[in-house]
Design a protein around this motif. Structure first.
Motif, short mmCIF file in Angstrom:
data_model
loop_
_atom_site.label_atom_id
_atom_site.label_comp_id
_atom_site.label_asym_id
_atom_site.label_seq_id
_atom_site.Cartn_x
_atom_site.Cartn_y
_atom_site.Cartn_z
N ALA A 65 0.82 -1.21 0.00
CA ALA A 65 0.00 0.00 0.00
C ALA A 65 0.85 1.26 0.00
O ALA A 65 0.39 2.33 -0.41
N VAL A 66 2.10 1.16 0.43
CA VAL A 66 2.98 2.33 0.44
C VAL A 66 3.25 2.81 -0.98
O VAL A 66 3.14 4.00 -1.29
N ILE A 67 3.58 1.87 -1.87
CA ILE A 67 3.86 2.29 -3.25
C ILE A 67 2.56 2.67 -3.98
O ILE A 67 2.58 3.51 -4.88
N ALA A 68 1.44 2.09 -3.56
CA ALA A 68 0.16 2.48 -4.16
C ALA A 68 -0.17 3.93 -3.82
O ALA A 68 -0.61 4.70 -4.69
N ARG A 69 0.06 4.31 -2.57
CA ARG A 69 -0.18 5.71 -2.17
C ARG A 69 0.76 6.65 -2.92
O ARG A 69 0.37 7.75 -3.34
N TYR A 70 1.99 6.21 -3.08
CA TYR A 70 2.97 7.02 -3.81
C TYR A 70 2.52 7.22 -5.25
O TYR A 70 2.59 8.33 -5.80
N ALA A 71 2.05 6.15 -5.88
CA ALA A 71 1.58 6.23 -7.27
C ALA A 71 0.41 7.18 -7.39
O ALA A 71 0.30 7.95 -8.36
N THR A 72 -0.49 7.15 -6.40
CA THR A 72 -1.64 8.06 -6.40
C THR A 72 -1.17 9.51 -6.39
O THR A 72 -1.66 10.35 -7.14
N ARG A 73 -0.18 9.78 -5.57
CA ARG A 73 0.30 11.14 -5.41
C ARG A 73 1.07 11.64 -6.63
O ARG A 73 0.79 12.73 -7.15
N VAL A 74 2.01 10.85 -7.11
CA VAL A 74 2.90 11.33 -8.17
C VAL A 74 2.20 11.40 -9.53
O VAL A 74 2.60 12.19 -10.40
N ASN A 75 1.14 10.63 -9.69
CA ASN A 75 0.39 10.65 -10.94
C ASN A 75 -0.89 11.48 -10.88
O ASN A 75 -1.50 11.75 -11.92
N GLY A 76 -1.32 11.84 -9.68
CA GLY A 76 -2.61 12.50 -9.54
C GLY A 76 -3.74 11.57 -9.93
O GLY A 76 -4.68 11.96 -10.63
N CYS A 128 1.02 -5.04 3.01
CA CYS A 128 2.03 -4.14 3.57
C CYS A 128 1.43 -2.75 3.73
O CYS A 128 1.04 -2.12 2.74
N VAL A 129 1.34 -2.27 4.97
CA VAL A 129 0.72 -0.97 5.24
C VAL A 129 1.76 0.11 5.55
O VAL A 129 1.45 1.30 5.56
N ALA A 130 3.00 -0.32 5.84
CA ALA A 130 4.07 0.62 6.17
C ALA A 130 5.40 -0.13 6.08
O ALA A 130 5.42 -1.35 5.85
N LYS A 189 -12.06 -3.07 -0.44
CA LYS A 189 -12.32 -1.81 0.26
C LYS A 189 -11.11 -1.37 1.08
O LYS A 189 -10.80 -0.17 1.17
N ALA A 190 -10.42 -2.34 1.69
CA ALA A 190 -9.22 -2.01 2.47
C ALA A 190 -8.13 -1.45 1.57
O ALA A 190 -7.48 -0.44 1.90
N LEU A 191 -7.92 -2.08 0.41
CA LEU A 191 -6.90 -1.59 -0.53
C LEU A 191 -7.25 -0.20 -1.04
O LEU A 191 -6.37 0.65 -1.19
N GLU A 192 -8.53 0.04 -1.28
CA GLU A 192 -8.98 1.35 -1.75
C GLU A 192 -8.67 2.42 -0.72
O GLU A 192 -8.13 3.49 -1.05
N GLU A 193 -8.99 2.13 0.54
CA GLU A 193 -8.75 3.11 1.60
C GLU A 193 -7.27 3.37 1.79
O GLU A 193 -6.84 4.52 1.98
N ALA A 246 -7.30 6.33 -3.64
CA ALA A 246 -8.16 6.65 -4.78
C ALA A 246 -9.20 5.54 -4.93
O ALA A 246 -8.93 4.39 -4.56
N PRO A 247 -10.37 5.84 -5.47
CA PRO A 247 -11.41 4.81 -5.58
C PRO A 247 -11.04 3.72 -6.58
O PRO A 247 -10.43 3.99 -7.62
N ILE A 248 -11.41 2.48 -6.26
CA ILE A 248 -11.25 1.36 -7.19
C ILE A 248 -12.52 1.28 -8.02
O ILE A 248 -13.59 0.98 -7.51
N SER A 249 -12.39 1.56 -9.31
CA SER A 249 -13.57 1.66 -10.18
C SER A 249 -13.81 0.42 -11.02
O SER A 249 -14.86 0.30 -11.66
N ALA A 250 -12.84 -0.51 -11.06
CA ALA A 250 -13.02 -1.76 -11.79
C ALA A 250 -12.13 -2.82 -11.17
O ALA A 250 -11.08 -2.52 -10.60
N ILE A 251 -12.58 -4.07 -11.29
CA ILE A 251 -11.86 -5.20 -10.67
C ILE A 251 -11.76 -6.33 -11.69
O ILE A 251 -12.77 -6.77 -12.25
N GLY A 252 -10.55 -6.83 -11.90
CA GLY A 252 -10.36 -7.98 -12.77
C GLY A 252 -10.48 -9.26 -11.97
O GLY A 252 -9.81 -9.45 -10.95
N VAL A 253 -11.36 -10.15 -12.43
CA VAL A 253 -11.56 -11.43 -11.72
C VAL A 253 -11.17 -12.62 -12.59
O VAL A 253 -11.50 -13.76 -12.30
N GLY A 254 -10.45 -12.35 -13.67
CA GLY A 254 -9.99 -13.39 -14.59
C GLY A 254 -9.30 -12.72 -15.76
O GLY A 254 -9.38 -11.49 -15.92
#
Length: 427
Positions: free
Chosen positions: A311-322, A343-345, A398-402, A406-414
């Motif tokens: 989740a650390v790199i996910a937050r970073y990606a959200t920030r650096v890409n907007g 991984c939360v920290a 929902k945990a990954l989104e939080e 940024a909101p998760i707008s689509a999910i791949g299930v296959g």
């Protein structure tokens, strides 16, 4: 919402091809804006699997115009081979547009890439050996060959001579290799001119006119955020900017035109090549993720390193890409685990760190801090709505989104084109 950017939010291989293909039927243009044939996208349509390297994924959507922008480096032999392969399978490739300002990967760029990696030994970066880095280096050093140069033999010859003046010195005196003849390179490159001519275009003009006409343009990044030359885990990065800003320079479209930036996230984490990877697994779980997820590089054929979601790199990606949205892929791969660590920290020198450290040294020493989330055993590949997912799978999303910001707008299930849950429309 005329312009959207779709990019990888981890170290690449997140499933951008599937996401682009999913949107391809709703957009007018799909544009590759950086990278070369070191990036690979797998798209599954029905029972057909397509491996794309240089071509934008939108080439599989009949109503879409695929574009290779000025920020891409192009190996003509690879491009023509890829086009030929699709044509043989009945895919219409005639609408492809290729920027005349895109730089060409020459035979000597490939040679330099391979011999340099061998020379570095244990200090090698882990490049694909396809000449990408040396071609970008030539671009910055202003000795690069562009697509448009194929149509002026005099300019092409002068540029090849200028490039080989230095490279032949390095090849012969440092690497003990034979010098490369200017005439041989010029002849090989000129042989591509007529074959590429139907595709060559002023793509900057075409794309800006399309946006002025309210056409929908999707910019597709190769690799991922953590491989960005400026914002990734340097020096274990690619030679271009896969981040959102790269879409502007790599396609010639101003930032005010971009209305949405979509990050692609795997439900776990992978990377190919050398470099730090805090959540990497070396146990049975890592091998299971690799096996179930089919984690082998589309372009390289190398096994991907696998680890839990970070989740650390996910937050970073959200920030650096907007980032405005996430597309979460491969959630189905996690089916069967009783508990799933996230991984939360990081722990660095005994301290808890919740943001990506800017220091290379600190990141190399980062240890993951995990939070355990309950898993699920139900098959989710047939799920069509978020409510169809098991409760624990819903909670995981929902945990990954939080955590990611940024909101998760689509999910791949296959892997299939139709194996996607769309929560919010991207267009």
């Amino acid at each position: 919402m005329p312009a959207l950017v779709l990019l990888g939010a981890q170290w690449g291989d997140e499933g951008k091809g599937k996401a682009t293909d999913l949107l391809g039927g709703s957009v007018d243009y799909v544009v590759r804006y950086q990278g070369g044939n070191n990036a690979g996208h797998t798209v599954v349509v029905g029972d057909q699997k397509y491996a794309l390297h240089l071509l934008p994924s939108g080439i599989l959507s009949p109503g879409c115009t695929p574009v290779i922008g000025n920020g891409v480096v192009v190996d003509p032999s690879v491009l023509l081979s890829e086009l030929s392969g699709l044509n043989e399978r009945g895919v219409d490739t005639s609408k492809l547009l290729l920027s005349g300002n895109a730089h060409i990967i020459t035979p000597y760029n490939v040679t330099v890439d391979k011999v340099t990696e061998r020379f570095l030994g244990k200090r090698k970066i882990g490049t694909t050996g396809r000449g990408i880095g040396p071609t970008y280096a030539d671009k910055i050093n202003r000795v690069g060959i562009r697509v448009q140069d194929l149509y002026d033999e005099s300019i092409l010859t002068q540029k090849v001579e200028a490039a080989l003046d230095v490279k032949n010195q390095i090849l012969t005196k440092l690497y003990n290799r034979r010098a490369i003849a200017v005439e041989q390179v010029v002849e090989e490159l000129l042989a591509y001119a007529d074959k590429l001519a139907p595709y060559v275009s002023d793509t900057v003009l075409v794309l800006n006119q399309a946006l002025e006409e309210d056409k929908v343009v999707l910019f597709e990044g190769g690799q991922g955020t953590l491989l960005d030359i400026d914002h990734g885990t340097y020096p274990f990065v690619t030679s271009s900017n896969p981040t959102a800003g790269g879409a502007c320079t790599g396609a010639g479209v101003g930032p005010t035109k971009i209305s949405r930036v979509i990050g692609i996230l795997k439900a776990y984490t992978t990377r190919v090549g050398a470099g730090p990877f805090p959540t990497e697994l070396f146990d049975e779980d890592g091998e299971a993720l690799r096996r179930i997820g089919g984690e082998r590089g589309v372009t390289t054929g190398r096994d991907r390193r696998c680890g839990w979601f970070d989740a650390v790199i996910a937050r970073y990606a959200t920030r650096v890409n907007g980032l405005t949205d996430f597309f979460l892929t491969k959630l189905d791969v996690l089916t069967g685990w009783e508990q799933i660590p996230v991984c939360v920290a990081y722990e660095i020198d005994g301290k808890r760190v919740e943001e990506l450290p800017y220091s290379q040294t600190d990141f190399h020493h980062a240890k993951p801090v995990y939070e355990m989330l309950p898993g699920w055993n139900e098959d989710i590949s047939k799920a069509k709505t978020f409510g169809d997912l098991p409760k624990n799978a819903q909670a995981y999303v929902k945990a990954l989104e939080e955590m990611s910001g940024a909101p998760i707008s689509a999910i791949g299930v296959g892997p299939g084109r139709d194996e996607t849950i769309e929560i919010n429309s991207f267009i």
